[in-house]
Each structure stands twice: as C-alpha cells, then as structure tokens.
Design an enzyme around this catalytic site. Structure first.
Site, short mmCIF file in Angstrom:
data_model
loop_
_atom_site.label_atom_id
_atom_site.label_comp_id
_atom_site.label_asym_id
_atom_site.label_seq_id
_atom_site.Cartn_x
_atom_site.Cartn_y
_atom_site.Cartn_z
CG HIS A 16 -7.27 15.22 -22.19
ND1 HIS A 16 -6.59 15.96 -21.26
CD2 HIS A 16 -8.32 14.67 -21.55
CE1 HIS A 16 -7.20 15.83 -20.09
NE2 HIS A 16 -8.26 15.06 -20.24
CD GLU B 256 -15.44 10.83 -21.33
OE1 GLU B 256 -15.88 9.72 -21.02
OE2 GLU B 256 -15.54 11.83 -20.61
#
Ligand code: COA
Length: 353
Positions: free
Chosen positions: A237, A292
């Site tokens: 991320h 996700e």
C-alpha cells in the site's frame, strides 16, 4: 538551470484538507468522520454512514429516491451485454443521474441489471422498501437476503466508503476543481478505480487463492510470482506501512460468513506465506496485507462473482467521491501540477516535421 525534483506518484504531496477520513499509515489507523473504521463498519447501516459523511461535507441529507432506471436506459444495457460492468455504469449513469442521491441510488441498479443481462436474465426492479445493501443483493439474485448477509455487505460498504486522497478520490477532486459537474467527476473516478493497482485487485487476489488451491502449493506458487517480477494482489500500500486496519475488519466478517469453509483457512495460509516471502524478497519495503485481500473473500462468501467485486466497491466509494467533490467545491483551486519537458527542442527551418 535549477534542478527540479520530480515527485512521481505525488507521494507525500498534500493538496486538500478534509473532514471525511484520516489515514495514518504508520499506526495502521483509519478514522471515518471521527470514528475508528471498525466501530463504524460493524455498527452503522450504510445509509447512516453516508449520512455522517455527507453531513461532514456540508451536504443536504441523503435521500435514496429514484433507484428505478428507465426502460430506454435498460435497453442500452441490453444492447451491449458484453460491456464490463463499470464501463456500463460510466456509459449510462449521466443519462439517469445528476444529483448526489440519484448517483448513489442508480449505480447498484445499473450494475445489477447489466450483470443479469449478461447472463441472459431479466433485470429485477429495485424494491424501495429494502435498505441500500439489501436491495442490491435482491436485484442481483431475486432473493431478499438474510439479515446476516445484509450486515456482512454493510460492513464491507462502510469499510471502503472513504479513504483519504486515494487515486479515484483524487481524480474526482481534479475534475471538480475545473468547475465540471458532479456526474462527470464520478464517471472519471470510476475510470481510476477500475485499474488493478487500485480497486481492481480483489478479483486477481481471489483468483490467486483459487489457483493455489492447496496450502502445500502456496510457497512455490508465490515464489514463482515474485521471482518473475509480478506484484501479489492484495498486498502492499502506498500509505499503510503496517497492516491495513480494514483488512482485520473484513477478515473477521469473512470468517463469520464462510464459517468452516476450507477456503478461509487456505486464504489465511496464503496470506501468511505471502507476508513471509515479501519480507524475504523485498526486505524493508514493509509490504502488508491490504483491504483487497479480504474484500475478495468476503464478497465471495456473499455469493458475488469476481466481475462484481470492483463494481460493489464503486457503489460504496461513490458516496465518498461525492462528499469529496462537495468539499473541493467549497474551497476550490484548480489542480494544476507541472511536468518537466525532456524531449528535444527542434527548429522548423532545419528539420522536417
Ligand atoms: C498498492 C501499490 C500500487 C502501492 O504501490 P507503490 O506505493 O508505488 O509501491 P512501490 O511500487 O513503490 O513498491 C515498493 C517495492 O515493493 C514492491 N511491491 C509493492 N507491492 C508489491 C506486491 N503486492 N507484491 C510484490 N512486490 C510488491 C515493488 O515492486 C517495489 O519493489 P522494489 O523496491 O524492488 O522496486 C502496490 O503495492 C501494488 O501494486 N500492490 C498490489 C495491488 C493491490 O493490491 N492494490 C490494492 C491497493 S489497496
């Protein structure tokens, strides 16, 4: 000549103040309109979360009227059954929606109708008596969902509703900053969300777990992927350098939904193996599980198929985009960064064009 620093990916650049959400990547915290994400995600209805967000953006209260999409628009979807679902939304949303409530109300109807049509089934009209999450599941399957399934979907929708200045939210703000209209900003933001590095990751993340199929194959499979230079979907991320707090909320919700489905145990194993290998191959990059990975499991547990994952993300994040558009309008300056020209400088008199 002065040296120009190029900030690729705009990392660390601050271009807005927001009252909507706070992302602390070092502490692994996400606060949405003042509440820790876990608290809001597990307890509020989606409508309540939207209400809080929109009120923080100084918007009028939410009204979900007009979920019905007119027959001539359904006909467009019928005529283009192979369009991917979010392209279908981009194509027809401006025909049916311009206000915040219309945009939010119509995205699920368009997604569900397109989904059914591409499978040769007739669209199901929205049921205005149902809440937003329940109605979406109803329009997809024709079954009124159980309270547990509605709670699971609302937990997901609340978790992903807003997340600082991510790529799609930034896109919405850039479009708004030019004075353009709301639905154009949403259609543009959908374009940014679709990409596999942003909202398109959960499908490939689930495919990866299915391809691995058995815990004994996880290490070899993941090593091959990393060694061939591929990114593992569901990990890493830009902002979080510790575990994404949304991953825990969704992992718990997925565990409740999947009960003792061996898929959950397999996914856990894949996650732990991936984290170990990412540390081995990419030491110091601090790559952790992102939202996700467990989105994929939760939505799969709800019976949604992979092509519905990103559209389901979009129907929640649209509420965040809209709020950001209002914040941007309230304190606007056109977004206009710069580039450094590195091409040649020619002279027309001596070179042919
Ligand atoms: C999210 C993401 C786009 C962030 O990108 P970023 O901030 O630009 O991170 P970088 O590409 O600079 O990554 C730093 C290093 O970690 C590696 N890396 C990052 N994510 C990785 C992943 N998922 N798998 C393997 N390696 C990864 C990069 O290759 C890079 O390695 P290098 O230093 O040897 O060049 C990226 O982590 C990614 O593509 N993840 C997979 C897609 C995904 O799950 N997206 C959903 C995000 S919520």
């Amino acid at each position: 000549m002065t040296e120009t620093t190029i900030n690729q990916g705009l990392e660390g650049v601050v271009v807005a103040e927001t009252k909507l959400s706070m992302v602390d990547g070092e502490r692994g915290e996400l606060v949405i309109v003042g509440y820790p994400v876990a608290e809001l995600a597990l307890n509020a209805t989606f409508e309540e979360t939207v209400g809080l967000l929109w009120s923080a953006a100084g918007m009028p209260p939410l009204s979900f009227t007009g979920r019905d999409v007119p027959a001539n628009v359904i006909q467009i979807l019928r005529d283009h059954p192979t369009l991917d679902l979010l392209t279908a939304v981009q194509a027809v949303l401006p025909l049916v929606a311009s206000s915040p409530g219309e945009i939010l109300a119509n995205i699920p109807t368009i997604v569900a109708a397109s989904w059914r049509l591409r499978h040769g089934r007739e669209p199901i009209a929205p049921d205005e008596r149902l809440g937003h999450a329940a109605n979406y599941l109803y329009m997809l399957s024709g079954q009124v969902p159980s309270p547990e399934r509605v709670r699971a979907l609302e937990t997901y929708l609340n978790t992903v509703i807003d997340h600082g200045l991510n790529a799609s939210t930034f896109t919405a703000r850039v479009i708004t900053s030019t004075g353009s209209d709301l639905v154009s900003a949403i259609v543009g933001a959908i374009g940014a969300l679709k990409g596999p590095l942003h909202g398109g990751a959960p499908g490939p993340a689930l495919d990866m777990v299915f391809e691995i199929g058995d815990a004994s194959r996880a290490e070899g499979y993941l090593r091959r992927k990393i060694e061939s230079g591929e990114k593992l979907m569901g990990f890493g991320h830009r902002v979080y350098k510790v575990r994404d707090p949304r991953a825990d909320v969704l992992a718990a919700a997925a565990a409740r939904l999947l009960h003792d489905d061996p898929l959950y145990a397999l996914a856990k194993n894949v996650e732990l193996t991936a984290l170990r290998l990412l540390e081995e191959y990419k030491p110091g990059r601090r790559l952790q599980t992102n939202v996700e990975f467990y989105t994929a499991l939760l939505l799969h547990g709800l019976g949604l198929e992979v092509p519905l994952f990103t559209p389901t993300f979009a129907l929640s994040r649209a509420a965040g985009w809209i709020a950001h558009c209002f914040e941007q309008r309230a304190r606007n300056r056109i977004m206009r960064p710069q580039s450094v020209y590195v091409g040649p400088v020619r002279n027309l008199a001596t070179t042919s064009p």
